[in-house]
Design a protein around this motif. Structure first.
Motif, short mmCIF file in Angstrom:
data_model
loop_
_atom_site.label_atom_id
_atom_site.label_comp_id
_atom_site.label_asym_id
_atom_site.label_seq_id
_atom_site.Cartn_x
_atom_site.Cartn_y
_atom_site.Cartn_z
N ASP A 1 7.18 0.01 -3.38
CA ASP A 1 7.99 -1.43 -2.88
C ASP A 1 7.23 -2.74 -3.66
O ASP A 1 7.93 -3.56 -4.26
CB ASP A 1 8.26 -1.76 -1.61
CG ASP A 1 9.48 -2.65 -1.31
OD1 ASP A 1 10.36 -2.34 -2.11
OD2 ASP A 1 9.28 -3.31 -0.30
N CYS B 1 13.46 2.31 -11.53
CA CYS B 1 13.97 3.33 -10.74
C CYS B 1 12.74 3.98 -10.08
O CYS B 1 11.43 3.74 -10.43
CB CYS B 1 14.89 4.16 -11.81
SG CYS B 1 14.23 4.80 -13.12
N CYS B 2 12.80 5.01 -9.38
CA CYS B 2 11.87 5.58 -8.64
C CYS B 2 12.11 7.07 -8.51
O CYS B 2 13.17 7.74 -8.57
CB CYS B 2 11.90 5.13 -7.10
SG CYS B 2 10.77 5.92 -6.13
N ILE C 1 13.84 11.87 3.18
CA ILE C 1 14.54 11.06 1.84
C ILE C 1 15.09 9.82 2.40
O ILE C 1 15.36 8.67 1.65
CB ILE C 1 15.54 12.14 1.22
CG1 ILE C 1 14.58 13.19 0.78
CG2 ILE C 1 16.16 11.40 0.25
CD1 ILE C 1 13.40 12.98 -0.17
N THR C 2 15.89 9.79 3.52
CA THR C 2 16.73 8.78 4.01
C THR C 2 15.93 7.87 4.33
O THR C 2 15.88 6.38 4.20
CB THR C 2 17.35 9.27 5.34
OG1 THR C 2 18.52 10.40 4.91
CG2 THR C 2 18.29 7.92 5.80
N THR D 1 14.39 6.18 1.05
CA THR D 1 15.32 5.27 0.39
C THR D 1 15.72 3.96 1.12
O THR D 1 16.03 2.99 0.53
CB THR D 1 16.79 6.14 0.03
OG1 THR D 1 17.26 6.60 1.32
CG2 THR D 1 16.41 7.24 -0.87
N HIS E 1 13.95 -0.54 -2.80
CA HIS E 1 15.28 -1.78 -3.06
C HIS E 1 15.47 -1.16 -4.62
O HIS E 1 16.07 -1.86 -5.06
CB HIS E 1 14.65 -3.14 -3.02
CG HIS E 1 14.39 -3.47 -1.72
ND1 HIS E 1 13.06 -3.54 -1.19
CD2 HIS E 1 15.24 -4.02 -0.66
CE1 HIS E 1 13.13 -4.03 -0.06
NE2 HIS E 1 14.21 -4.38 0.24
N LYS F 1 16.56 1.94 -7.70
CA LYS F 1 17.61 3.25 -7.53
C LYS F 1 16.89 4.50 -7.61
O LYS F 1 15.53 4.69 -8.35
CB LYS F 1 18.33 3.30 -9.04
CG LYS F 1 19.20 4.40 -9.03
CD LYS F 1 20.16 4.18 -10.40
CE LYS F 1 21.37 5.08 -10.41
NZ LYS F 1 22.36 4.99 -11.60
N MET F 2 16.86 5.54 -6.86
CA MET F 2 16.22 6.82 -6.82
C MET F 2 16.85 7.74 -7.68
O MET F 2 18.15 7.76 -7.74
CB MET F 2 16.32 7.35 -5.30
CG MET F 2 15.35 8.50 -5.06
SD MET F 2 13.83 7.79 -4.85
CE MET F 2 13.91 7.01 -3.39
#
Length: 242
Positions: free
Chosen positions: A153, A168-169, A187-188, A191, A195, A197-198
Motif C-alpha cells: 500500500d 494493479c496488484c 483475500i477479503t 483487498t 487501494h 485493482k487486484m
C-alpha cells in the motif's frame, strides 16, 4: 510503440523478480519482442532466474552512464526468438542517474521492443522513482502477510505521488489452508486494505521455486495450472494497458 511494465514490491522476498521473469517468458512465447531490465542495483537476481548469469558483461548502469551502448548490454535468451535481458550492476553503484535517464532509455527501447519489463528494487527509495520513470503500468507483488500488504500500500501511494496511476496488484505465495484457518489474512482482508485493482493470485507451489533455481521460468512448461494462471494474469495486465 512498446509498453513499459514496472514490477514492484513493498519488501523483499515477495516473488517480484520471479513474476517479472515469468511474464517476460510468456510474452516471448507469444512471439513478442521483450526486454527484461533488472533495476535492483546491487541485488540482481533476474539473470539467475533466466539462467543467464554467465552471459553478463555490461549492465544497466553502464548504459545509463554512457559507458556502453544499449546493444552491448542486451543479453539474448537463445531459447526464444526475441527475449533479452539487461542486467543490474552486481554492487551498489555511485554513478549519478536520474529518472530522465530511464525515460530516454525506455523511449529508445520502445522503438525495438513490444514490451519493456522493469524489475524495480523493493521498497520506496530513490531506485523506485528511477525505475518507474517511464512506466505505463505498475504491478505490485505482495504476499498474504500483513506487513507485506501494508508495504504494498505504501508503494502504491509512492507510485501515485510520482505520477504512475495505472497500478494493479498480484498476491503471491497464497496458501489456502492457512487462510481457511485464519492464520494469515484472507483475500477479503487483503483487498480491503489495498487501494489498487487486484488482478490475480498465485498459489504457493514448490515447483515454482525449483524451476527458478534451475534458471527455467515455470511457464516454460505449457499446460500446467501454474502456466495457465500466469497467462490469465498477463491477459489482465494487457487489458489494463489498453
Amino acid at each position: 510503440m512498446g509498453k513499459v511494465i514496472l514490477i514492484a514490491s513493498g519488501k523483499g522476498g515477495t516473488g517480484k523478480t520471479l513474476f517479472a521473469a515469468n511474464i517476460g517468458t510468456l510474452l516471448a512465447l507469444r512471439n513478442k519482442n521483450v526486454v527484461l531490465i533488472d533495476m535492483d542495483l546491487g541485488l540482481r537476481n533476474l539473470d539467475l532466474y533466466l539462467g543467464l548469469e554467465n552471459k553478463v558483461v555490461y549492465n544497466i548502469m553502464d548504459v545509463l552512464s554512457g559507458v556502453c551502448g544499449i546493444k552491448k548490454a542486451l543479453i539474448k535468451d537463445k531459447r526464444f526468438e526475441s527475449l533479452y535481458l539487461m542486467a543490474a550492476s552486481p554492487y551498489r553503484d555511485n554513478r549519478d542517474i536520474t529518472p530522465l535517464h530511464m525515460q530516454v532509455l525506455c523511449e529508445k527501447l520502445k522503438q525495438e521492443f513490444d514490451y519493456i519489463i522493469i524489475d524495480a528494487p523493493a521498497g520506496v527509495g530513490d531506485g523506485l522513482e528511477i525505475a518507474a520513470a517511464a512506466a505505463d503500468i505498475a504491478v505490485i507483488i505482495t504476499e498474504a502477510e500483513y506487513a507485506s500488504v501494508r508495504d504494498a500500500d505504501v508503494v502504491d501511494a509512492k507510485l501515485r505521488e510520482i505520477g504512475v496511476t495505472n497500478i494493479c496488484c498480484v498476491v503471491n505465495k497464497v496458501n489456502a489452508e492457512l487462510m481457511a484457518m485464519g492464520a494469515v489474512p484472507s483475500i477479503t482482508d487483503i483487498t480491503a486494505k489495498l487501494h489498487m485493482k487486484m488482478i490475480g493470485f498465485i498459489q504457493y507451489d514448490d515447483n515454482v521455486y525449483i524451476a527458478t533455481n534451475r534458471g527455467v521460468p515455470i511457464v516454460f512448461k505449457p499446460g500446467t495450472y501454474i502456466e495457465k494462471n500466469f497467462s490469465n494474469i498477463l491477459e489482465r495486465i494487457i487489458e489494463e494497458l489498453g
